[in-house]
Design a protein around this motif. Structure first.
Motif, mmCIF file in Angstrom:
data_model
loop_
_atom_site.group_PDB
_atom_site.id
_atom_site.type_symbol
_atom_site.label_atom_id
_atom_site.label_comp_id
_atom_site.label_asym_id
_atom_site.label_seq_id
_atom_site.Cartn_x
_atom_site.Cartn_y
_atom_site.Cartn_z
ATOM 1 N N ILE A 1 0.837 -1.202 0.000
ATOM 2 C CA ILE A 1 0.000 0.000 0.000
ATOM 3 C C ILE A 1 0.874 1.256 0.000
ATOM 4 C CG2 ILE A 1 -1.560 1.376 1.459
ATOM 5 C CD1 ILE A 1 -2.828 -1.336 2.314
ATOM 6 N N LEU A 2 1.845 1.297 0.899
ATOM 7 C CA LEU A 2 2.690 2.488 1.024
ATOM 8 C C LEU A 2 3.627 2.637 -0.173
ATOM 9 C CD1 LEU A 2 3.523 2.303 4.845
ATOM 10 C CD2 LEU A 2 1.773 3.678 3.684
ATOM 11 N N ALA A 3 4.025 1.516 -0.766
ATOM 12 C CA ALA A 3 4.890 1.586 -1.954
ATOM 13 C C ALA A 3 4.145 2.208 -3.133
ATOM 14 C CB ALA A 3 5.409 0.196 -2.311
ATOM 15 N N ILE A 4 2.911 1.780 -3.359
ATOM 16 C CA ILE A 4 2.121 2.359 -4.453
ATOM 17 C C ILE A 4 1.919 3.851 -4.225
ATOM 18 C CG2 ILE A 4 -0.112 2.330 -5.643
ATOM 19 C CD1 ILE A 4 -0.283 -0.671 -4.934
ATOM 20 N N LEU A 5 1.655 4.240 -2.962
ATOM 21 C CA LEU A 5 1.448 5.652 -2.639
ATOM 22 C C LEU A 5 2.746 6.457 -2.690
ATOM 23 C CD1 LEU A 5 -1.128 5.335 0.292
ATOM 24 C CD2 LEU A 5 -1.576 5.935 -2.095
ATOM 25 N N SER A 6 3.865 5.769 -2.889
ATOM 26 C CA SER A 6 5.163 6.434 -3.071
ATOM 27 C C SER A 6 5.530 6.563 -4.551
ATOM 28 C CB SER A 6 6.265 5.650 -2.339
ATOM 29 O OG SER A 6 6.040 5.651 -0.946
ATOM 30 N N THR A 7 4.587 6.251 -5.422
ATOM 31 C CA THR A 7 4.784 6.377 -6.866
ATOM 32 C C THR A 7 3.702 7.292 -7.432
ATOM 33 O OG1 THR A 7 3.324 4.543 -7.483
ATOM 34 C CG2 THR A 7 5.604 3.975 -6.899
ATOM 35 N N ASP A 8 3.723 7.475 -8.750
ATOM 36 C CA ASP A 8 2.651 8.262 -9.372
ATOM 37 C C ASP A 8 1.553 7.349 -9.921
ATOM 38 O OD1 ASP A 8 3.851 7.202 -11.615
ATOM 39 O OD2 ASP A 8 4.650 9.119 -12.340
ATOM 40 N N TYR A 9 1.480 6.118 -9.372
ATOM 41 C CA TYR A 9 0.384 5.215 -9.693
ATOM 42 C C TYR A 9 -0.749 5.392 -8.683
ATOM 43 C CZ TYR A 9 4.175 2.934 -12.337
ATOM 44 O OH TYR A 9 5.221 2.670 -13.176
ATOM 45 N N VAL A 10 -1.859 4.676 -8.903
ATOM 46 C CA VAL A 10 -3.037 4.793 -8.052
ATOM 47 C C VAL A 10 -3.362 3.430 -7.441
ATOM 48 C CG1 VAL A 10 -5.503 5.374 -7.976
ATOM 49 C CG2 VAL A 10 -3.950 6.689 -9.452
ATOM 50 N N LEU A 11 -3.545 3.403 -6.128
ATOM 51 C CA LEU A 11 -3.863 2.184 -5.395
ATOM 52 C C LEU A 11 -5.342 1.825 -5.548
ATOM 53 C CD1 LEU A 11 -3.504 0.011 -3.094
ATOM 54 C CD2 LEU A 11 -3.913 1.885 -1.479
ATOM 55 N N VAL A 12 -5.618 0.544 -5.848
ATOM 56 C CA VAL A 12 -6.995 0.030 -5.857
ATOM 57 C C VAL A 12 -7.047 -1.182 -4.924
ATOM 58 C CG1 VAL A 12 -8.923 -0.812 -7.233
ATOM 59 C CG2 VAL A 12 -7.268 0.763 -8.257
ATOM 60 N N PRO A 13 -7.529 -1.009 -3.682
ATOM 61 C CA PRO A 13 -7.614 -2.153 -2.764
ATOM 62 C C PRO A 13 -8.726 -3.108 -3.200
ATOM 63 C CG PRO A 13 -7.766 -0.037 -1.588
ATOM 64 C CD PRO A 13 -7.970 0.240 -3.043
ATOM 65 N N LEU A 14 -8.408 -4.393 -3.224
ATOM 66 C CA LEU A 14 -9.376 -5.433 -3.583
ATOM 67 C C LEU A 14 -9.489 -6.372 -2.391
ATOM 68 C CD1 LEU A 14 -7.846 -6.166 -7.095
ATOM 69 C CD2 LEU A 14 -9.962 -4.901 -6.670
ATOM 70 N N THR A 15 -10.552 -6.227 -1.606
ATOM 71 C CA THR A 15 -10.674 -7.051 -0.417
ATOM 72 C C THR A 15 -10.646 -8.531 -0.754
ATOM 73 O OG1 THR A 15 -12.154 -7.710 1.383
ATOM 74 C CG2 THR A 15 -13.175 -6.731 -0.536
ATOM 75 N N LYS A 16 -10.050 -9.313 0.128
ATOM 76 C CA LYS A 16 -9.938 -10.764 -0.088
ATOM 77 C C LYS A 16 -11.309 -11.436 -0.141
ATOM 78 C CE LYS A 16 -9.725 -12.122 4.763
ATOM 79 N NZ LYS A 16 -9.023 -12.927 5.768
ATOM 80 N N LEU A 17 -12.359 -10.744 0.330
ATOM 81 C CA LEU A 17 -13.700 -11.316 0.341
ATOM 82 C C LEU A 17 -14.332 -11.359 -1.046
ATOM 83 C CD1 LEU A 17 -15.119 -9.551 3.535
ATOM 84 C CD2 LEU A 17 -14.207 -11.870 3.360
ATOM 85 N N LEU A 18 -13.760 -10.596 -1.982
ATOM 86 C CA LEU A 18 -14.348 -10.532 -3.315
ATOM 87 C C LEU A 18 -14.172 -11.852 -4.069
ATOM 88 C CD1 LEU A 18 -13.234 -6.998 -4.568
ATOM 89 C CD2 LEU A 18 -15.437 -7.655 -3.582
ATOM 90 N N LYS A 19 -15.197 -12.204 -4.828
ATOM 91 C CA LYS A 19 -15.128 -13.361 -5.703
ATOM 92 C C LYS A 19 -14.411 -12.973 -7.005
ATOM 93 C CE LYS A 19 -17.420 -15.935 -2.893
ATOM 94 N NZ LYS A 19 -16.704 -16.983 -2.124
ATOM 95 N N PRO A 20 -13.897 -13.970 -7.749
ATOM 96 C CA PRO A 20 -13.164 -13.657 -8.978
ATOM 97 C C PRO A 20 -13.932 -12.752 -9.939
ATOM 98 C CG PRO A 20 -12.812 -15.941 -8.407
ATOM 99 C CD PRO A 20 -13.818 -15.410 -7.428
ATOM 100 N N GLU A 21 -15.251 -12.983 -10.112
ATOM 101 C CA GLU A 21 -16.003 -12.149 -11.059
ATOM 102 C C GLU A 21 -16.111 -10.703 -10.585
ATOM 103 O OE1 GLU A 21 -19.123 -14.606 -8.724
ATOM 104 O OE2 GLU A 21 -17.112 -14.867 -9.569
ATOM 105 N N GLN A 22 -16.104 -10.483 -9.254
ATOM 106 C CA GLN A 22 -16.136 -9.126 -8.730
ATOM 107 C C GLN A 22 -14.789 -8.431 -8.931
ATOM 108 O OE1 GLN A 22 -17.458 -10.371 -4.770
ATOM 109 N NE2 GLN A 22 -19.386 -9.287 -5.100
ATOM 110 N N VAL A 23 -13.729 -9.188 -8.731
ATOM 111 C CA VAL A 23 -12.387 -8.658 -8.999
ATOM 112 C C VAL A 23 -12.261 -8.292 -10.475
ATOM 113 C CG1 VAL A 23 -9.923 -9.185 -9.018
ATOM 114 C CG2 VAL A 23 -11.339 -9.929 -7.090
ATOM 115 N N GLU A 24 -12.768 -9.165 -11.328
ATOM 116 C CA GLU A 24 -12.707 -8.912 -12.771
ATOM 117 C C GLU A 24 -13.473 -7.641 -13.129
ATOM 118 O OE1 GLU A 24 -13.120 -11.469 -16.904
ATOM 119 O OE2 GLU A 24 -14.271 -12.097 -15.140
ATOM 120 N N TYR A 25 -14.622 -7.424 -12.484
ATOM 121 C CA TYR A 25 -15.401 -6.215 -12.744
ATOM 122 C C TYR A 25 -14.577 -4.964 -12.436
ATOM 123 C CZ TYR A 25 -18.608 -2.375 -12.056
ATOM 124 O OH TYR A 25 -19.200 -1.139 -12.124
ATOM 125 N N ILE A 26 -13.908 -4.945 -11.271
ATOM 126 C CA ILE A 26 -13.119 -3.775 -10.886
ATOM 127 C C ILE A 26 -11.939 -3.590 -11.830
ATOM 128 C CG2 ILE A 26 -11.680 -2.772 -9.066
ATOM 129 C CD1 ILE A 26 -13.494 -4.103 -7.014
#
Length: 523
Positions: free
Chosen positions: A71-96
């Protein structure tokens, strides 16, 4: 470097508190200097991926020290963090992934199979070494030792968070680096967090409330003690062993913690270190408050209310929690809150209207969602009949929250319902929460309840109450008590008992109303 970014906190804490413990997880810990070194190594690797500025990087893994480093490494770059909770199913991850065009995913061994299942075409990084074609943190720590420098703009996009409800197609809310700093600043202020504190990292890091625990720790150079909740006994051991002083919770956490026989809880003397408990993400009941106060005898209990579109709107001072437990409190510092009716006029005390959030902590907007942005982010001109807009300065944005609330004579706010949840029956608008609150207050044997509606041509919508308890209560007994507290048009037409209520897979704090509706309409 902007002063309004998490990267500045990481650098400053490593300089001023190098040897202080930053992170703890079970038997493993990192000092601020060690955390800074590992964050730099991962950030250096990410920067050398040479992705376009602003590219989205997802984190899809179980909780651990490596997850915080990612998390902190991504926030130390010019990229954007997208947290994907472990509770998500594969199709929900795919949607995001498709919705915000994720270019890279950081994961662990357990979640690699899920990613492979959706045939992700972007780059994959694993914490552990898994195969020769997937780079790992183990390898990065071994080979990436060059100095790393970066320059972060506080107004740039930092995080996009998604919350899956019942529709399966959520919109991501975009949060800037400045938003993250502002939220850490205000929370550490009103909670009086300092460098001697140990903050529990019980919450998952998929939404701003959970992520804020990381940033508050950095802001005050406190210690963040991570924990994965499995059983109440493990949780109490975490509090005792890690010497936790600040305990952020959600109502569902409180329910799970005290779900078993309270006689099994440790003696209150072993939990005296806890000085602060916070709760957000749902309504707290009188029982939840009593359980916490009986167990954590030195803790002040802060009930808080936030918005999807803004970090937080209100908190209830601990001195008021037993006086007015149903209140969501008053505005946090730097926020103005108004309750307006459909004509744009300010509501009188106890008159229900829409909550308008003005001032700090407003997020940048929904990702690629102009319709949703137009509904929620409004010109301050909607308050023209409430505040003085001298000089016609109407470019300021406020949040029309969609929350229906009222304010009492002393200025305390009370949540009534979401706009979309209101039931129209017999010509009246009815709040499900109001009925649920009456049930919870008057039937202590009921563990969970939910109120919703089904179509009924004669009365527009029919009110349904579904509840869980160890044993069924006679519907006549329920109705007899409800009639004492509710208008006749608010009484449920159907009362259904279930041993347990289905929960939303990706958010265990929410009852799956859609599943209950399907059961009812198909039966």
């Amino acid at each position: 470097m902007s002063i309004n970014c998490i990267r500045t906190l990481i650098e400053d804490s490593a300089r001023t508190h190098a040897d202080k413990t930053a992170l703890v997880f079970n038997e493993k810990s990192l000092s601020y200097a060690e955390l800074f070194a590992k964050v730099n190594q991962v950030a250096l690797y990410l920067s050398e991926l040479d992705l376009p500025k602003g590219s989205r990087i997802g984190i899809y893994s179980n909780k651990g020290i490596e997850q915080v480093i990612a998390i902190l490494a991504i926030l130390s770059t010019d990229y954007v963090l997208v947290p994907l909770t472990k509770l998500l199913k594969p199709e929900q991850v795919e949607y995001i992934i498709n919705d915000c065009d994720i270019k890279c995913i950081i994961t662990d061994k357990l979640k690699l199979e899920n990613i492979e299942e959706i045939d992700f075409k972007g780059k994959i990084i694993s914490y552990e070494t898994t195969s020769s074609d997937i780079p790992s943190f183990d390898e990065i720590y071994k080979y990436y030792n060059k100095p790393y420098v970066c320059d972060i703009n506080g107004h740039d996009n930092a995080v996009i968070t998604y919350s899956f409800g019942l529709t399966g197609t959520p919109k991501g809310i975009v949060i800037s680096h400045r938003n993250l700093i502002d939220s850490a600043r205000v929370v550490t202020q009103y909670l009086d967090i300092n460098e001697d504190d140990v903050i529990s990292g019980l919450l998952i890091f998929n939404l701003d409330y959970g992520l804020n625990q990381i940033f508050c720790s950095l802001y005050r150079r406190a210690t963040l003690a991570l924990h994965r909740f499995i059983l109440p006994d493990d949780f109490f051991n975490h509090i005792i062993d890690d010497k936790v002083t600040v305990l952020p919770l959600m109502p569902i956490n409180i329910t799970k913690i005290f779900d078993e026989d309270m006689g099994r809880a440790p003696s209150s003397e072993l939990l005296e270190n806890v000085k602060t408990i916070t709760s957000s993400g749902g309504n707290v009941t009188k029982k939840m408050i009593q359980d916490c106060k009986r167990t954590f005898v030195n803790a002040k209990f802060y009930s808080m209310h936030g918005l999807t579109e803004a970090f937080r709107s209100t908190y209830l001072d601990p001195s008021q929690i037993e006086i007015r437990p149903d209140s969501i409190g008053k505005a946090i510092p730097d926020v103005e809150l108004y309750v307006i009716n459909e004509e744009g006029k300010e509501c009188a005390p106890r008159e229900v209207g829409e909550l308008i959030h003005r001032g700090g902590y407003i997020y940048k907007g929904f990702w690629n969602a102009p319709k949703e942005n137009a509904e929620r982010f409004k010109s301050v001109n909607i308050l023209k009949d409430v505040v003085n807009l001298e000089g016609q300065l109407t470019d300021e944005l406020v949040v029309a929250s969609g929350d229906y609330v009222y304010k009492d004579e002393e200025g305390y706010f009370y949540f009534v319902s979401r706009h979309d949840d209101m039931i129209k029956t017999r010509g009246f608008r009815v709040s499900p929460l109001e009925i649920e609150s009456v049930v919870v207050k008057n039937f202590p044997l009921i563990e969970q309840c939910v109120v919703f509606s089904i179509k009924n041509e004669e009365i527009e919508e029919e009110i349904v109450l579904v509840y869980s308890a160890k044993s069924e209560i006679a519907p006549k007994e329920l109705l007899f008590e409800l009639k004492k507290h509710l208008a006749s048009y608010m009484l449920p037409g159907k009362i259904i008992y279930k041993k347990s209520l289905p929960l939303v897979q990706s958010d265990k704090n929410k009852v799956n109303v859609e599943e209950l509706k399907k059961e009812l309409t198909n039966s």
